[in-house]
Design a protein around this motif. Structure first.
Motif, PDB file in Angstrom:
ATOM      1  N   SER A 167       0.887  -1.181  -0.079  1.00 23.23           N
ATOM      2  CA  SER A 167      -0.072   0.053  -0.097  1.00 23.23           C
ATOM      3  C   SER A 167       0.927   1.263   0.014  1.00 23.23           C
ATOM      4  CB  SER A 167      -0.693  -0.083   1.201  1.00 23.23           C
ATOM      5  OG  SER A 167      -0.105   0.157   2.523  1.00 23.23           O
ATOM      6  N   ASN A 168       2.116   1.276  -0.167  1.00 26.05           N
ATOM      7  CA  ASN A 168       3.056   2.378   0.054  1.00 26.05           C
ATOM      8  C   ASN A 168       4.090   2.355  -1.020  1.00 26.05           C
ATOM      9  OD1 ASN A 168       5.898   3.394   1.023  1.00 26.05           O
ATOM     10  ND2 ASN A 168       4.430   3.962   2.909  1.00 26.05           N
ATOM     11  N   LEU A 169       4.178   3.478  -1.755  1.00 26.10           N
ATOM     12  CA  LEU A 169       5.182   3.506  -2.812  1.00 26.10           C
ATOM     13  C   LEU A 169       6.542   3.201  -2.491  1.00 26.10           C
ATOM     14  CD1 LEU A 169       3.497   5.930  -5.111  1.00 26.10           C
ATOM     15  CD2 LEU A 169       3.541   3.632  -5.329  1.00 26.10           C
ATOM     16  N   LEU A 170       6.953   3.486  -1.163  1.00 25.22           N
ATOM     17  CA  LEU A 170       8.188   3.209  -0.859  1.00 25.22           C
ATOM     18  C   LEU A 170       8.690   1.642  -0.741  1.00 25.22           C
ATOM     19  CD1 LEU A 170      11.135   4.635  -0.087  1.00 25.22           C
ATOM     20  CD2 LEU A 170      10.418   4.667   2.305  1.00 25.22           C
ATOM     21  N   VAL A 171       7.701   1.176  -0.169  1.00 24.27           N
ATOM     22  CA  VAL A 171       7.964  -0.420   0.041  1.00 24.27           C
ATOM     23  C   VAL A 171       7.744  -0.946  -1.235  1.00 24.27           C
ATOM     24  CG1 VAL A 171       6.899  -2.495   1.189  1.00 24.27           C
ATOM     25  CG2 VAL A 171       6.786  -0.125   2.275  1.00 24.27           C
TER      26      VAL A 171
END
Length: 659
Positions: free
Chosen positions: A145-149
């Motif tokens: 759900s996180n673009l960094l991940v």
């Protein structure tokens, strides 16, 4: 519902399995450790299918999101400092539900298939550890759900492809191909990294729902959306082999064939398409970025299809076909065909995995990739031949097979957006039919062209043929199943904000029929050239069109262009080194040292000739004066003392009076 609550386990289970396989036992060609990887991905497949089924019948409500705190850091947004809590979590929407099934299914079948294909390899256990790690990285990218991940998983996918493409690194070709894939995709990743920095500077978050809400409320300027969209496209072009960064994919065939199936069907090359779909709300806010996506896809589809026409390596033909089909998907996304692009990604996974595994079955039997050394293998490998024919019909778009449903949906959507793009994709579809049936004719029909290889050819073991049968069934029926009652459209759709979607054309009736008629003509022409016992007409055509064939065989000189840039970089680096060593170091650094030494020697000489001599002369004068005075004082003449005293006093008196 409990399956959905524990969806975070889907990427973690194969990740743990990869470390268990790698560390829990010594390397052994007959190690049972691969069964750990198969069991792990089998459980993930069961969980993914359960989630898919729940989403279809409505017992699971999507989108579903769950986040946990990851780490915190201080930041300044808009001149105001604050403490930001970086979350890590899962976001499951319709696209993620489908991708989970696709990735897990293809990975499971590839791992089962590899039991037969890689049997006896000295690094059998390590191979399975890499496969599980590769699958875990892709699944993490799907559910994040996180673009960094997502970016972290994105880079792990790239690393996994590097170690798998170069699995046989003892040979020069796989090692070179692995480096080429890694470096080429990193060029695109630079654009993706810049896009992520722009997103965080504007939104203050990497959370996909928050970014989507930010865009939906109109807070993101069109220029920023364009810059971010183009940056994301650069990353997607690297991973999904879009023009001009597709040069790595044909060489990636140096890895084991099951790896090629996994890369081309469900993992690495799917990552770029999925990233664009995951951030589709950004493209919806930028017509320029959407236009770039559409044309990049169309050019990729056509160029790759033309290069496949002249290729004789069976795996490279399939590699070019992957590039071309990825171009179809990317073009569809750029033409507001969100559903069509992802639908083709889903069906393509089945028939492309099937085709690569069929190619692996052929290579396993005849020990060559060159189709010119094959021929008439349908008699020795009837099941593989039938499976290849099914996959070829599916990718060609023969009616009622899976590829027909998704490709027709793309062509209709693209025509409604821009008829010029439709013409490019239609031509690409015709070329696809030609070169794919050329592969079938050269490999399985005609006469055997290498008797020694033909005699040793045999059908593959059940560990290889069972996955072929499953994928063949999916290639036949998955399109009809997902199209029934608009199932895929209900599950995977994107509703653009009001006023953003441009005015669309109306597709004329019979458009698909016209394309299919052209496809049928291409199949007949392919049969005329390669379906008979001799290829005199094909060879004559090749001689007549030698410049064109040479251009296509050299891949439009794109590889040469990139290598020329690399060579230019090497020459620039050598020149910079020469300037640094021969000019800066030798003239300025070493020259300054020589100048300083010369100045020091001149100073020493001046000191010896002048300063020291003046000091010595002054000392000598003092000694002489002192000696004279001592001589005068030591005489004992009182009259002389009085005379000198009177003279001095008189002189002083005169001077005082004169003043």
């Amino acid at each position: 519902m409990r399956m959905l609550e524990h969806v975070y386990l889907i990427p973690l289970i194969p990740l743990v399995a990869s470390f268990i396989i790698l560390l829990a036992a010594p390397e052994d060609p007959h190690s049972p450790m691969p069964l750990v990887g198969i069991a792990a991905i089998g459980w993930c497949l069961i969980q993914s299918v359960a989630i898919f089924y729940g989403a279809v019948i409505g017992s699971i409500h999507i989108p579903y999101q769950m986040d946990w705190s990851w780490f915190s850091f201080g930041a300044t947004i808009g001149g105001k400092p604050f403490l930001y809590d970086m979350p890590i979590g899962v976001l499951i929407d319709g696209a993620a539900v489908v991708m989970l099934v696709v990735v897990c299914l293809v990975s499971f079948l590839v791992q089962v298939y590899s039991l037969g294909y890689m049997h006896g390899d000295p690094h059998f256990k390590r191979y399975y550890a890499y496969l599980s790690f590769f699958t875990a990285a892709m699944l993490g990218l799907v559910v994040s759900s996180n673009l960094l991940v997502t970016f972290c998983c994105w880079e792990l996918v790239g690393f996994s492809s590097y170690i798998l493409i170069g699995f046989w690194f003892e040979r020069a070709e796989p090692a070179y191909a692995a480096k080429k894939a890694f470096i080429t995709t990193k060029l695109g990743d630079l654009g993706l990294y810049v896009a992520l920095l722009l997103i965080f500077s504007l939104v203050g978050s990497f959370q996909i729902p928050q970014i989507a809400q930010f865009v939906a409320q109109g807070y993101m300027p069109a220029g920023a959306a364009t810059a971010i969209g183009l940056g994301l496209l650069c990353g997607a072009a690297g991973k999904s082999a879009q023009f001009p960064l597709f040069i790595w994919l044909p060489d990636a065939m140096e890895g084991p064939t099951p790896v090629s199936a996994l890369i081309h069907a469900a993992t690495m090359v799917a990552a770029g398409i999925y990233l664009v779909a995951k951030c589709y709300f950004i493209y919806a806010a930028s017509p320029i970025a959407m236009f770039a996506v559409a044309w990049a896809g169309a050019l990729t589809a056509l160029l790759a299809a033309t290069m496949a026409v002249v290729c004789y390596d069976i795996k490279r033909v399939l590699a070019f076909s992957t590039v071309s089909q990825l171009g179809f998907m990317m073009c569809a996304l750029g033409c507001w065909g969100y559903t069509a692009g992802l639908f083709h990604l889903t069906t393509h996974a089945a028939f492309k995995a099937l085709l690569f595994l069929c190619a692996g079955s052929v290579i396993h039997a005849v020990h060559t990739n060159d189709m010119r050394q094959m021929g008439n293998l349908s008699k020795k490998m009837p099941f593989t031949a039938l499976a290849t024919f099914v996959g070829t019909c599916a990718i060609t778009g023969i009616p009622f097979l899976s590829g027909w449903y998704s490709k027709d949906m793309i062509l209709e959507q693209v025509y409604e957006y821009d008829p010029h793009l439709f013409f490019i994709l239609a031509l690409s579809a015709v070329l696809t039919a030609f070169y794919m049936f050329r592969l079938v004719f050269l490999t399985f029909t005609g006469t055997e062209r290498d008797l020694e290889r033909y005699r040793h050819a045999h059908e593959s073991p059940w560990t290889m043929t069972v996955p072929l049968g499953i994928l063949a069934a999916l290639s036949i029926f998955s399109g009809a199943y997902l199209s029934h009652n608009h199932l895929f459209e209900r599950l995977v759709h994107f509703d653009p904000p009001a006023g953003l979607m441009p005015r669309m054309n109306v597709a004329p009736p019979g458009l698909g029929g016209i394309v299919f008629a052209a496809v049928a003509c291409a199949i007949l022409f392919s049969y005329r050239l390669y379906g008979r016992h001799d290829f005199r007409l094909a060879e004559d055509l090749k001689r007549r069109l030698a410049p064109v064939f040479n251009l296509l065989e050299r891949r439009y000189y794109l590889d040469d262009s990139f290598l020329a840039l690399v060579d230019l970089g090497d020459r620039t680096a050598k020149m910079a080194f020469w300037i640094d060593s021969e000019v800066i170091d030798r003239i300025f650094v070493d020259g300054w040292d020589l100048l300083a030494q010369l100045a020091a020697q001149l100073g020493q000489l001046f000191d010896a000739l002048f300063i020291d001599r003046m000091v010595d002369e002054t000392g000598g004068l003092s000694v002489s004066v002192g000696g004279a005075l001592r001589w005068l004082i030591r005489r004992g003449m009182i009259q002389e003392y009085l005379l000198w005293t009177a003279a001095v006093l008189s002189t002083l008196a005169f001077l005082i009076a004169w003043r």
